[in-house]
Motif scaffolding. Structure first.
Motif, short mmCIF file in Angstrom:
data_model
loop_
_atom_site.label_atom_id
_atom_site.label_comp_id
_atom_site.label_asym_id
_atom_site.label_seq_id
_atom_site.Cartn_x
_atom_site.Cartn_y
_atom_site.Cartn_z
N GLY A 1 0.80 -1.21 0.00
CA GLY A 1 0.00 0.00 0.00
C GLY A 1 0.84 1.27 0.00
N GLY A 2 2.01 1.22 -0.63
CA GLY A 2 2.87 2.39 -0.73
C GLY A 2 3.65 2.71 0.52
N GLN A 3 3.63 1.83 1.51
CA GLN A 3 4.35 2.06 2.76
C GLN A 3 5.44 1.00 2.95
OE1 GLN A 3 1.46 3.84 6.00
NE2 GLN A 3 0.54 1.97 5.20
N ALA A 4 6.47 1.34 3.73
CA ALA A 4 7.53 0.40 4.07
C ALA A 4 7.09 -0.40 5.29
CB ALA A 4 8.83 1.14 4.37
N VAL A 5 6.96 -1.71 5.12
CA VAL A 5 6.42 -2.57 6.17
C VAL A 5 7.33 -3.78 6.37
CG1 VAL A 5 4.10 -1.88 5.47
CG2 VAL A 5 5.00 -4.06 4.67
N ARG A 6 7.07 -4.54 7.42
CA ARG A 6 7.70 -5.84 7.62
C ARG A 6 6.62 -6.83 8.02
NH1 ARG A 6 11.85 -6.14 4.97
NH2 ARG A 6 12.53 -8.00 6.13
N LEU A 7 6.75 -8.05 7.51
CA LEU A 7 5.86 -9.14 7.91
C LEU A 7 6.57 -10.05 8.90
CD1 LEU A 7 4.38 -10.26 4.45
CD2 LEU A 7 3.59 -8.43 5.95
N TYR A 8 5.79 -10.79 9.66
CA TYR A 8 6.34 -11.81 10.57
C TYR A 8 6.11 -13.16 9.94
CZ TYR A 8 7.11 -14.57 14.81
OH TYR A 8 7.58 -15.47 15.72
N GLN A 9 7.20 -13.86 9.62
CA GLN A 9 7.15 -15.18 8.97
C GLN A 9 6.28 -15.17 7.72
OE1 GLN A 9 5.96 -17.91 12.11
NE2 GLN A 9 8.10 -18.23 12.71
N GLY A 10 6.32 -14.06 6.99
CA GLY A 10 5.59 -13.97 5.74
C GLY A 10 4.09 -13.85 5.87
N ASP A 11 3.60 -13.59 7.06
CA ASP A 11 2.16 -13.54 7.31
C ASP A 11 1.66 -12.11 7.08
OD1 ASP A 11 -0.43 -13.58 8.26
OD2 ASP A 11 0.05 -14.67 10.10
N TYR A 12 0.81 -11.95 6.07
CA TYR A 12 0.28 -10.63 5.73
C TYR A 12 -0.60 -10.06 6.85
CZ TYR A 12 1.95 -10.78 0.90
OH TYR A 12 2.75 -10.81 -0.23
N VAL B 1 14.15 -4.45 -2.59
CA VAL B 1 12.76 -4.01 -2.53
C VAL B 1 11.85 -5.16 -2.91
CG1 VAL B 1 11.03 -2.41 -3.46
CG2 VAL B 1 13.38 -1.62 -3.10
N VAL B 2 10.82 -5.39 -2.10
CA VAL B 2 9.82 -6.40 -2.41
C VAL B 2 8.45 -5.73 -2.47
CG1 VAL B 2 8.67 -8.52 -1.68
CG2 VAL B 2 11.13 -8.27 -1.36
N ASP B 3 7.77 -5.93 -3.59
CA ASP B 3 6.39 -5.46 -3.73
C ASP B 3 5.48 -6.56 -3.20
OD1 ASP B 3 3.87 -4.73 -4.52
OD2 ASP B 3 4.45 -4.15 -6.55
N LEU B 4 5.06 -6.43 -1.94
CA LEU B 4 4.23 -7.46 -1.33
C LEU B 4 2.86 -7.56 -1.99
CD1 LEU B 4 5.07 -6.88 2.44
CD2 LEU B 4 5.85 -8.77 1.01
N ASP B 5 2.35 -6.42 -2.44
CA ASP B 5 1.07 -6.45 -3.15
C ASP B 5 1.21 -7.22 -4.46
OD1 ASP B 5 -0.53 -4.76 -1.34
OD2 ASP B 5 0.83 -3.17 -1.95
N GLY B 6 2.33 -6.99 -5.15
CA GLY B 6 2.58 -7.71 -6.39
C GLY B 6 2.72 -9.20 -6.17
N LYS C 1 1.44 -10.96 -3.78
CA LYS C 1 0.18 -11.57 -3.31
C LYS C 1 -0.91 -11.52 -4.36
CE LYS C 1 -2.89 -11.35 0.75
NZ LYS C 1 -4.18 -10.92 0.21
N ASP C 2 -1.01 -10.39 -5.06
CA ASP C 2 -2.15 -10.14 -5.92
C ASP C 2 -1.80 -9.96 -7.39
OD1 ASP C 2 -3.79 -10.12 -3.61
OD2 ASP C 2 -3.24 -8.03 -3.25
N ASP C 3 -0.50 -10.07 -7.73
CA ASP C 3 -0.05 -9.91 -9.12
C ASP C 3 -0.44 -8.55 -9.69
OD1 ASP C 3 1.28 -10.61 -11.43
OD2 ASP C 3 -0.43 -11.62 -12.32
N THR C 4 -0.20 -7.49 -8.90
CA THR C 4 -0.48 -6.14 -9.36
C THR C 4 0.84 -5.36 -9.46
OG1 THR C 4 -0.68 -5.18 -7.14
CG2 THR C 4 -2.65 -6.20 -8.08
N ARG D 1 22.03 0.74 -5.87
CA ARG D 1 21.78 -0.30 -6.85
C ARG D 1 20.65 -1.16 -6.29
NH1 ARG D 1 27.18 -2.94 -9.22
NH2 ARG D 1 25.59 -3.73 -10.66
N ILE D 2 19.54 -1.19 -7.01
CA ILE D 2 18.31 -1.75 -6.47
C ILE D 2 17.97 -3.08 -7.14
CG2 ILE D 2 15.85 -1.31 -6.12
CD1 ILE D 2 16.50 1.69 -6.40
N GLU D 3 17.61 -4.06 -6.30
CA GLU D 3 17.00 -5.28 -6.81
C GLU D 3 15.54 -5.29 -6.36
OE1 GLU D 3 19.45 -8.40 -5.20
OE2 GLU D 3 18.38 -8.42 -3.28
N VAL D 4 14.66 -5.74 -7.25
CA VAL D 4 13.22 -5.70 -6.98
C VAL D 4 12.61 -7.07 -7.23
CG1 VAL D 4 10.98 -4.75 -7.69
CG2 VAL D 4 12.97 -3.26 -7.53
N GLY D 5 11.75 -7.50 -6.31
CA GLY D 5 10.98 -8.71 -6.49
C GLY D 5 9.55 -8.50 -6.05
N GLY D 6 8.72 -9.50 -6.34
CA GLY D 6 7.31 -9.43 -5.95
C GLY D 6 6.41 -9.27 -7.16
N GLY D 7 5.85 -10.35 -7.65
CA GLY D 7 4.90 -10.28 -8.75
C GLY D 7 5.51 -10.15 -10.13
#
Length: 238
Positions: free
Chosen positions: A11-22, A49-54, A56-59, A76-82
């Motif tokens: 949602g455009g914010q920097a967050v952390r998950l616990y054990q991958g749990d949204y 950088v990980v796009d958690l929305d991407g 989870k939801d392929d956006t 130097r940025i690496e990006v994952g997520g979706g």
């Protein structure tokens, strides 16, 4: 060893998950661009950088945020997520992202991953997320029957140059990373190994560096202050 402070976006914010749990999410900074700038001020040269929305939801809901982070330069940025097709790879690389991480698609369409590794070389990494030793996909919601280490070997045989390996059980827990996993992965010839998930102490960075890990990703430990990023960069950054 390269050090990658991490920004996980939801949602455009920097967050952390616990054990991958949204459902167990903590917001650490509502302004990810400012967060990235603080990493630069600490001496960081790299960013994960990980796009958690991407994932989870392929956006591409966080594309503009990633563009803004890349646009300020200095990392130097690496990006994952979706990232599940070549068009998205090209979009990120065109933004100035250094490397794209393939996760779910690497498992679901291995031929695609092999082809992208051949075309883009070191600008492609495969993120291998493991739950109880097995590969997990789709935002860590689905666990496959393939052991993670076996999958990493298969990636190396297919020409993948870089693996980012995460033990989900350690991620965001501050309980320490899975050093034995990385020792095993480092026996696979031809790949650079990045350690991710649970790194909580400087001593772990020392061990990872000593065993020959190419890189380490730092998440919750730097947000909580358990590891001082500037000090870690001074001691362990190549």
């Amino acid at each position: 060893m390269k050090l990658y402070p991490a920004i996980d976006l939801r949602g455009g914010q920097a967050v952390r998950l616990y054990q991958g749990d949204y459902d167990q999410m903590t917001v650490y900074n509502a302004d990810p661009v400012a967060q990235a700038r603080s990493f630069i001020e600490a001496g960081a040269q790299y960013l994960h950088v990980v796009d958690l929305d991407g994932a989870k939801d392929d956006t591409t809901a966080n594309l503009q945020t990633i563009a803004a982070i890349a646009g300020q330069g200095g990392l130097r940025i690496e990006v994952g997520g979706g990232i599940r097709d070549e068009e998205r790879i090209r979009r990120y690389l065109d933004l100035g992202v250094d490397r794209c991480i393939l996760g779910t698609i690497a498992v679901k369409d291995f031929a695609f991953t092999e082809r992208m590794a051949r075309i883009y070389g070191s600008r492609i990494a495969v993120g291998v997320d493991m739950k109880q030793g097995y590969v997990a996909v789709n935002g860590w919601k689905e666990v496959t029957p393939e052991p993670g280490v076996d999958f990493c070997r298969r990636c190396a045989d297919a020409g993948v140059k870089a693996i980012i390996a995460t033990d989900i059980s350690r991620d965001g827990t501050m309980q320490g990373t899975n050093l034995d996993l990385y020792r095993e992965l480092l026996t696979i010839p031809g790949i650079e190994v990045t350690a991710s998930g649970g790194i909580a102490r400087m001593e772990e960075l020392a061990e990872l560096q000593a065993m020959g890990c190419h890189a380490a990703i730092l998440g919750k430990s730097i947000y909580t202050g358990a590891i001082d990023l500037a000090e870690a960069v001074r001691r362990y950054q190549d």
